[in-house]
Design a protein around this motif. Structure first.
Motif, short mmCIF file in Angstrom:
data_model
loop_
_atom_site.label_atom_id
_atom_site.label_comp_id
_atom_site.label_asym_id
_atom_site.label_seq_id
_atom_site.Cartn_x
_atom_site.Cartn_y
_atom_site.Cartn_z
N ARG A 319 0.83 -1.21 0.00
CA ARG A 319 0.00 0.00 0.00
C ARG A 319 0.86 1.26 0.00
N GLU A 320 1.99 1.21 0.67
CA GLU A 320 2.90 2.37 0.66
C GLU A 320 3.38 2.66 -0.76
N ILE A 321 3.74 1.57 -1.47
CA ILE A 321 4.20 1.73 -2.86
C ILE A 321 3.08 2.32 -3.72
N VAL A 322 1.89 1.77 -3.58
CA VAL A 322 0.76 2.22 -4.39
C VAL A 322 0.40 3.66 -4.06
N GLU A 323 0.43 4.01 -2.79
CA GLU A 323 0.10 5.39 -2.40
C GLU A 323 1.10 6.37 -3.02
N ALA A 324 2.37 5.98 -3.06
CA ALA A 324 3.38 6.85 -3.67
C ALA A 324 3.10 7.05 -5.16
N LEU A 325 2.56 6.03 -5.83
CA LEU A 325 2.20 6.17 -7.24
C LEU A 325 0.93 6.99 -7.44
N GLN A 326 0.06 6.95 -6.46
CA GLN A 326 -1.24 7.63 -6.59
C GLN A 326 -1.23 9.05 -6.03
N ASP A 327 -0.22 9.40 -5.28
CA ASP A 327 -0.22 10.70 -4.61
C ASP A 327 1.18 11.31 -4.65
N TRP A 328 1.69 11.47 -5.89
CA TRP A 328 3.02 12.05 -6.08
C TRP A 328 2.87 13.57 -6.08
N ARG A 329 3.40 14.21 -5.06
CA ARG A 329 3.23 15.66 -4.91
C ARG A 329 4.50 16.39 -5.33
N LEU A 330 4.31 17.39 -6.15
CA LEU A 330 5.42 18.19 -6.67
C LEU A 330 5.06 19.67 -6.57
N ARG A 331 6.10 20.49 -6.46
CA ARG A 331 5.86 21.93 -6.39
C ARG A 331 6.66 22.61 -7.52
N PRO A 332 6.00 22.91 -8.62
CA PRO A 332 6.70 23.61 -9.71
C PRO A 332 7.20 24.97 -9.23
N THR A 333 8.30 25.41 -9.81
CA THR A 333 8.78 26.75 -9.48
C THR A 333 8.10 27.81 -10.35
N ALA A 334 7.73 27.41 -11.56
CA ALA A 334 7.11 28.37 -12.49
C ALA A 334 6.58 27.60 -13.69
N THR A 335 6.14 28.35 -14.68
CA THR A 335 5.81 27.77 -15.99
C THR A 335 6.80 28.30 -17.00
N GLU A 336 6.73 27.78 -18.22
CA GLU A 336 7.62 28.27 -19.27
C GLU A 336 7.20 29.64 -19.79
N GLY A 337 6.07 30.16 -19.31
CA GLY A 337 5.66 31.51 -19.66
C GLY A 337 5.01 31.64 -21.03
N TYR A 338 4.84 32.88 -21.44
CA TYR A 338 4.16 33.14 -22.71
C TYR A 338 4.90 32.56 -23.91
N ARG A 339 6.19 32.29 -23.75
CA ARG A 339 6.99 31.79 -24.87
C ARG A 339 6.39 30.53 -25.46
N THR A 340 5.87 29.64 -24.61
CA THR A 340 5.31 28.39 -25.11
C THR A 340 3.83 28.21 -24.74
N ALA A 341 3.26 29.16 -24.02
CA ALA A 341 1.85 29.04 -23.63
C ALA A 341 0.94 29.03 -24.85
N GLU A 342 -0.02 28.12 -24.85
CA GLU A 342 -0.93 28.05 -25.99
C GLU A 342 -1.94 29.19 -25.99
N VAL A 343 -2.30 29.66 -24.81
CA VAL A 343 -3.26 30.76 -24.70
C VAL A 343 -2.91 31.65 -23.53
N THR A 344 -3.60 32.78 -23.46
CA THR A 344 -3.46 33.70 -22.33
C THR A 344 -4.72 33.60 -21.48
N LEU A 345 -4.53 33.35 -20.19
CA LEU A 345 -5.65 33.33 -19.26
C LEU A 345 -5.99 34.75 -18.85
N GLY A 346 -7.29 35.08 -18.78
CA GLY A 346 -7.71 36.43 -18.46
C GLY A 346 -7.85 37.27 -19.72
N GLY A 347 -8.08 38.56 -19.53
CA GLY A 347 -8.23 39.44 -20.68
C GLY A 347 -9.28 40.51 -20.44
N VAL A 348 -9.91 40.97 -21.51
CA VAL A 348 -10.92 42.02 -21.41
C VAL A 348 -12.08 41.49 -20.56
#
Length: 404
Positions: A319-348
């Motif tokens: 169960r420990e092994i399975v839980e690690a596969l089912q609940d892998w927690r990560l904290r991104p530092t950022a995104t790649e930004g507008y350079r590769t973003a497909e769209v812009t969130l927000g707007g008018v």
């Protein structure tokens, strides 16, 4: 001071992308579309790996993010995926459905651009490319845009103005924040904007770990905030990408964790217990490698000991092994930004627009459509459908006014 050359039109559309060209085809006679690019529809051309995911058959307003989650309902209900598909079929463009209702051209996204150009030509719409916009203002009951074409400044006067210049995503394709500047010039509020449908990046240590797995794809259930998506995840040299990751990036905020459930369709506890009973001399590493890529299992084994025979593992350990596969927690530092973003969130902000016509609620004959508006769809053809629907809403409103 010498008077600048003037050009008078019924409707001026800023932006020759998906929304702008679609609006031109539906706004009636006397339309001029201008764009600073060398070719129309450049984002269409590169979309969907060059085959354009032009709509999604499951598209409805629940797949869109906005301050007002109900705003997109009106336009989408009046021009839906099958309406656009009918147009595609009339132009004899062959297409196919991929997963989750995503529709793509069989051959090339250029066919969608050619279709829109043909629709514009059919109604007599003009297109000026390589035309930059210096300013836009009201002049009496008309709009006046100061532009430069072929090195010459000109003034364009129009009865109706449609702003379809998109957001900030993919600046190398010419994206700018022009729509937001114009909106604020005319007294419209603009919500906070940020990159969306974009890969995550991580700190140096995590990035080095993921780089060793670069190019590896896994099915996952990815979660961020209150959203979750079951699709593929891709390891990159900079972090994580793939459809599942792009989807949750629209909901993620800096500093937050994301949660990954690896291969949610597989019951790994049942798999491991079964292997323990049937082939107890095998290792956990070996059993997991039957279902997951060996490189991933090797990496997983650096944080979860997979040595020894599976026969020696208790249910609690499995169960420990399975839980690690089912609940892998990560904290991104950022995104790649507008350079590769497909769209812009927000707007008018939508509180200044009519959901039925996309017209400004305080300046008659001014319209904002497409990505420029605070309506952002999921990955998979939803944002193109919003472009088509919002463009038709504005175009039909203008045509109705002219015919009244």
């Amino acid at each position: 001071m010498a008077q600048l050359p003037q050009h008078h039109v019924s409707t001026l559309i800023l932006g020759a992308g998906a929304a702008g060209m679609m609006a031109a085809a539906h706004s009636g006679a006397g339309v001029l579309v201008i764009d600073h690019a060398k070719a129309a529809g450049e984002k269409i051309r590169i979309s969907g790996g060059g085959r354009c995911n032009f709509t999604n058959i499951y598209c409805d307003s629940s797949a869109f993010l906005s301050e007002n989650p109900h705003f997109a309902k009106s336009a989408l209900s009046r021009y839906g995926p099958y309406d656009f598909l009918d147009l595609v079929n009339r132009h004899r463009i062959s297409w196919h459905e991929k997963t989750l209702g995503q529709l793509f051209c069989d051959t090339s996204a250029k066919e969608i651009i050619a279709m829109l150009r043909a629709e514009m030509t059919a109604v007599g719409a003009e297109l000026w490319l390589e035309t930059s916009i210096s300013s836009v203002r009201q002049s009496g009951d008309k709009f006046c845009a100061l532009v430069e074409k072929q090195g010459q400044a000109r003034e364009i006067y129009a009865d109706h103005l449609i702003v379809a210049t998109g957001g900030k995503s993919i600046p190398k394709m010419g994206a700018t924040g022009l729509a937001y500047q114009i909106a604020e010039t005319f007294g419209h509020r603009v919500t906070d904007t940020r990159p969306a449908l974009v890969p995550f990046t991580f700190d140096e240590g995590q990035r080095a770990r993921f780089a060793a797995l670069a190019g590896l794809s896994l099915p996952v259930r990815a979660k961020a905030a209150d959203a979750e998506f079951d699709e593929a995840m891709l390891f990159t040299h900079r972090g994580l990408s793939g459809p599942a990751i792009l989807q949750i990036s629209s909901y993620w905020r800096e500093g937050q964790e994301i949660t990954l459930h690896i291969d949610p369709e597989t019951d790994f506890f049942a798999v491991l217990r079964g292997a323990r009973g049937e082939s107890g001399k095998r290792s956990l590493h070996g059993v997991l490698s039957d279902y997951l890529p060996k490189a991933f299992v090797a990496d997983f084994g650096q944080t979860q000991s997979l040595a020894g025979n599976i026969a020696d593992c208790s249910d609690a350990r499995l169960r420990e092994i399975v839980e690690a596969l089912q609940d892998w927690r990560l904290r991104p530092t950022a995104t790649e930004g507008y350079r590769t973003a497909e769209v812009t969130l927000g707007g008018v902000a939508t509180d200044g627009l009519s959901s039925k016509t996309m017209q400004s609620t305080h300046i008659p004959n001014l319209y904002f459509i497409g990505e420029a508006v605070d309506v952002t769809g999921w990955l998979g053809g939803y944002n193109f459908q919003w472009a088509w629907a919002s463009a038709v809403a504005a175009g039909a409103a203008i045509r109705a006014k002219r015919q009244a």
